[in-house]
Design an enzyme around this catalytic site. Structure first.
Site, PDB file in Angstrom:
ATOM      1  N   ASP A  52      -3.460   1.397 -11.373  1.00  0.00           N
ATOM      2  CA  ASP A  52      -4.467   0.858 -10.455  1.00  0.00           C
ATOM      3  C   ASP A  52      -4.779  -0.564 -10.900  1.00  0.00           C
ATOM      4  O   ASP A  52      -5.464  -0.779 -11.898  1.00  0.00           O
ATOM      5  CB  ASP A  52      -5.727   1.733 -10.497  1.00  0.00           C
TER       6      ASP A  52
ATOM      7  N   TYR B 185     -11.285 -11.603   2.237  1.00  0.00           N
ATOM      8  CA  TYR B 185      -9.811 -11.634   2.187  1.00  0.00           C
ATOM      9  C   TYR B 185      -9.257 -13.068   2.071  1.00  0.00           C
ATOM     10  O   TYR B 185      -8.499 -13.355   1.129  1.00  0.00           O
ATOM     11  CB  TYR B 185      -9.216 -10.896   3.398  1.00  0.00           C
TER      12      TYR B 185
HETATM   13  P1  NAI Z   1       1.008  -2.745   2.354  1.00  0.00           P
HETATM   14  O1  NAI Z   1      -0.299  -2.055   2.571  1.00  0.00           O
HETATM   15  O2  NAI Z   1       2.182  -2.311   3.129  1.00  0.00           O
HETATM   16  O3  NAI Z   1       1.386  -2.702   0.803  1.00  0.00           O
HETATM   17  C1  NAI Z   1       0.440  -2.977  -0.187  1.00  0.00           C
HETATM   18  C2  NAI Z   1       0.799  -2.177  -1.436  1.00  0.00           C
HETATM   19  O4  NAI Z   1      -0.160  -2.516  -2.451  1.00  0.00           O
HETATM   20  C3  NAI Z   1       0.721  -0.650  -1.229  1.00  0.00           C
HETATM   21  O5  NAI Z   1       1.910  -0.036  -1.681  1.00  0.00           O
HETATM   22  C4  NAI Z   1      -0.487  -0.247  -2.052  1.00  0.00           C
HETATM   23  O6  NAI Z   1      -0.390   1.054  -2.615  1.00  0.00           O
HETATM   24  C5  NAI Z   1      -0.492  -1.318  -3.136  1.00  0.00           C
HETATM   25  N1  NAI Z   1      -1.815  -1.422  -3.744  1.00  0.00           N
HETATM   26  C6  NAI Z   1      -2.996  -1.589  -3.106  1.00  0.00           C
HETATM   27  N2  NAI Z   1      -4.019  -1.520  -3.989  1.00  0.00           N
HETATM   28  C7  NAI Z   1      -3.451  -1.315  -5.206  1.00  0.00           C
HETATM   29  C8  NAI Z   1      -3.994  -1.134  -6.503  1.00  0.00           C
HETATM   30  N3  NAI Z   1      -5.322  -1.136  -6.729  1.00  0.00           N
HETATM   31  N4  NAI Z   1      -3.133  -0.948  -7.532  1.00  0.00           N
HETATM   32  C9  NAI Z   1      -1.787  -0.923  -7.312  1.00  0.00           C
HETATM   33  N5  NAI Z   1      -1.220  -1.077  -6.101  1.00  0.00           N
HETATM   34  C10 NAI Z   1      -2.049  -1.262  -5.056  1.00  0.00           C
HETATM   35  O7  NAI Z   1       0.687  -4.280   2.590  1.00  0.00           O
HETATM   36  P2  NAI Z   1       1.632  -5.554   2.833  1.00  0.00           P
HETATM   37  O8  NAI Z   1       1.366  -6.055   4.181  1.00  0.00           O
HETATM   38  O9  NAI Z   1       3.019  -5.304   2.398  1.00  0.00           O
HETATM   39  O10 NAI Z   1       0.934  -6.575   1.839  1.00  0.00           O
HETATM   40  C11 NAI Z   1       1.563  -7.085   0.669  1.00  0.00           C
HETATM   41  C12 NAI Z   1       0.853  -8.364   0.291  1.00  0.00           C
HETATM   42  O11 NAI Z   1       1.051  -9.323   1.328  1.00  0.00           O
HETATM   43  C13 NAI Z   1      -0.660  -8.208   0.134  1.00  0.00           C
HETATM   44  O12 NAI Z   1      -1.089  -8.977  -0.961  1.00  0.00           O
HETATM   45  C14 NAI Z   1      -1.192  -8.779   1.427  1.00  0.00           C
HETATM   46  O13 NAI Z   1      -2.501  -9.270   1.282  1.00  0.00           O
HETATM   47  C15 NAI Z   1      -0.185  -9.868   1.691  1.00  0.00           C
HETATM   48  N6  NAI Z   1      -0.102 -10.332   3.067  1.00  0.00           N
HETATM   49  C16 NAI Z   1       0.173  -9.438   4.078  1.00  0.00           C
HETATM   50  C17 NAI Z   1       0.216  -9.883   5.378  1.00  0.00           C
HETATM   51  C18 NAI Z   1       0.476  -8.975   6.531  1.00  0.00           C
HETATM   52  O14 NAI Z   1       0.241  -9.390   7.684  1.00  0.00           O
HETATM   53  N7  NAI Z   1       0.975  -7.765   6.329  1.00  0.00           N
HETATM   54  C19 NAI Z   1      -0.015 -11.306   5.706  1.00  0.00           C
HETATM   55  C20 NAI Z   1      -0.254 -12.146   4.569  1.00  0.00           C
HETATM   56  C21 NAI Z   1      -0.297 -11.668   3.298  1.00  0.00           C
END
Ligand code: NAI
Length: 260
Positions: free
Chosen positions: A41, A152
């Site tokens: 975490d 955010y």
């Molecule tokens: P997602 O929700 O598909 O993946 C995020 C991952 O982070 C998940 O596997 C989750 O379990 C993990 N996670 C969350 N909290 C955690 C914790 N406390 N400890 C360990 N793991 C943790 O999201 P996505 O879209 O792939 O996002 C990836 C990154 O890209 C994030 O930092 C997000 O803010 C960023 N991002 C996403 C955008 C979008 O439109 N999807 C746009 C711009 C940035």
């Protein structure tokens, strides 16, 4: 072939990046709360410390690259303090903790910012500064004074600024470690699906302009991340990849003339 570590590897952009690097023949150490080589975490100092130790051991002291993807979006009812601890400290403390194995392999870091930093007005610069000052307790308090929808972009601004402030320092590029970031626009992942399921956030997402007519695919962001991991001349780069949203809102804001 090298060893790369990726947080948030179980889903979305992190999973796509892990798949891309594995397909190119690299070893990938995935870190996530579930479905990963290292379960941690990253929202807690203990979780980050354990994750750093586990990655350092698994990579035998040599890390070709690190991609801190773990993150969560703002949602009504979700405290901003959680975003501060996961999105910002979960990335920065992992980067700092992995500096020695990265330096041993002349490695690279690609952090994940967001075009919310430049396309969402009105978030707290006090919160950005509290994060950059390393004041996690204070930053968590400031974040909880407002909606996490406003926390955010502050977390994503702080991570981009941390990367640019440190990229040129002796202990980073001076030690052969390149620090860069991507700044994605809206990408179809479970993070966005969660927003679409929320009655307050869904209409905001529907209003978000996407000049090219669709959201991004996680594989497109993974390609940009790999580019920054391997392109040696990129140092302190924040690569915007957003289907045109920011260019539509702010066509003349970059380049901006320097007035020292
Ligand atoms: P997602 O929700 O598909 O993946 C995020 C991952 O982070 C998940 O596997 C989750 O379990 C993990 N996670 C969350 N909290 C955690 C914790 N406390 N400890 C360990 N793991 C943790 O999201 P996505 O879209 O792939 O996002 C990836 C990154 O890209 C994030 O930092 C997000 O803010 C960023 N991002 C996403 C955008 C979008 O439109 N999807 C746009 C711009 C940035």
């Amino acid at each position: 072939m090298g060893t790369y570590a990726i947080t948030g590897s179980a889903s979305g952009i992190g999973a796509a990046t892990a798949n891309r690097l594995r397909a190119a023949g690299h070893d990938v150490i995935g870190v996530d709360r579930v479905d990963a080589d290292v379960i941690a975490d990253l929202g807690t100092p203990d979780g980050r410390r354990a994750a750093v130790a586990a990655v350092a051991e698994r990579c035998d002291g040599r890390l070709a690259g690190f991609v801190p993807c773990a993150g969560m979006a703002g949602l009504p009812g979700r405290p901003g303090s959680l975003l501060v601890s996961v999105n910002y400290y979960g990335a920065v403390e992992m980067i700092v903790g992995l500096r020695d194995p990265l330096a041993a392999a002349a490695g690279a870091v690609v952090a994940i910012s967001s075009n919310s930093t430049t396309c969402q007005p009105g978030f707290s610069l006090e919160l950005v500064d509290a994060m950059l000052a390393g004041e996690e307790t204070l930053a968590r308090q400031v974040a909880d004074e407002a909606d996490s929808l406003m926390a955010y972009p502050a977390t994503k601004t702080a991570i981009a600024r941390w990367i640019r402030r440190h990229a040129t320092a002796p202990e980073w590029i001076g030690a052969g470690v390149r620090l860069n970031a991507v700044s994605p626009g809206m990408v179809d992942t479970p993070l966005v699906e969660e927003g679409r399921a929320d009655p307050t956030v869904a209409p905001l997402l529907d209003m978000y302009p996407m000049p090219m007519g669709r959201a991004g695919h996680p594989e497109e962001i993974a390609a940009a991340i790999e580019f920054l991991l391997v392109t040696e001349f990129c140092v302190g780069t924040v690569l915007l990849i957003d289907g045109g949203t920011e260019a539509m809102f702010r066509p003349d804001d970059w380049p901006t003339r320097w007035n020292p």
